[in-house]
Design a protein around this motif. Structure first.
Motif: not given
Length: 124
Positions: A49, A59-60, A62, A65
């Motif tokens: 992240a 932003k992460y 997938d 998330k």
């Protein structure tokens, strides 16, 4: 020069939670994108992240998330990674890193300074 220092790792059971912290020295903390990466034994370091300077844009990966949340407190020169619903595959050494460039990168090569890492172990 910036020196990130991570803390908060440990041993937790599947489904549990941990919160990692990273304090970065220096008076320009708010000008850095802060990122979290992890590296499991025998695997390459991977992006987890990142959070941009003001703390709004994130932003992460997938794989995390909906389970992990990154946040920052610029007044405390600290970035956090709240990890919930932990899985055995989250077991790794977690690293904090800084990036002066504009935007958010998921590439470890873009990050300038790295902490020593903190171990997270999720037991099943």
């Amino acid at each position: 020069q910036v020196q990130p220092v991570e803390s908060g790792g440990g041993l937790v059971q599947v489904g549990g939670s941990l919160r990692l912290s990273c304090v970065a020295s220096g008076r320009t903390f708010s000008t850095y994108t802060m990122g979290w990466f992890r590296q499991a034994p025998g695997k390459e370091r991977e992006f987890v992240a990142a959070i941009y300077r003001g703390g709004i844009t994130t932003k992460y990966a997938d794989s995390v998330k909906g389970r992990f949340t990154i946040s920052r407190d610029n007044a405390k020169n600290t970035v956090y990674l709240q990890m919930n619903s932990l899985r055995p595959e989250d077991t790794a050494v977690y690293y904090c890193a800084t990036d002066r460039a504009l935007g958010i990168s998921t590439q470890s090569s873009e990050y300038d300074y790295w902490g020593q890492g903190t171990q997270v172990t999720v037991s099943s």
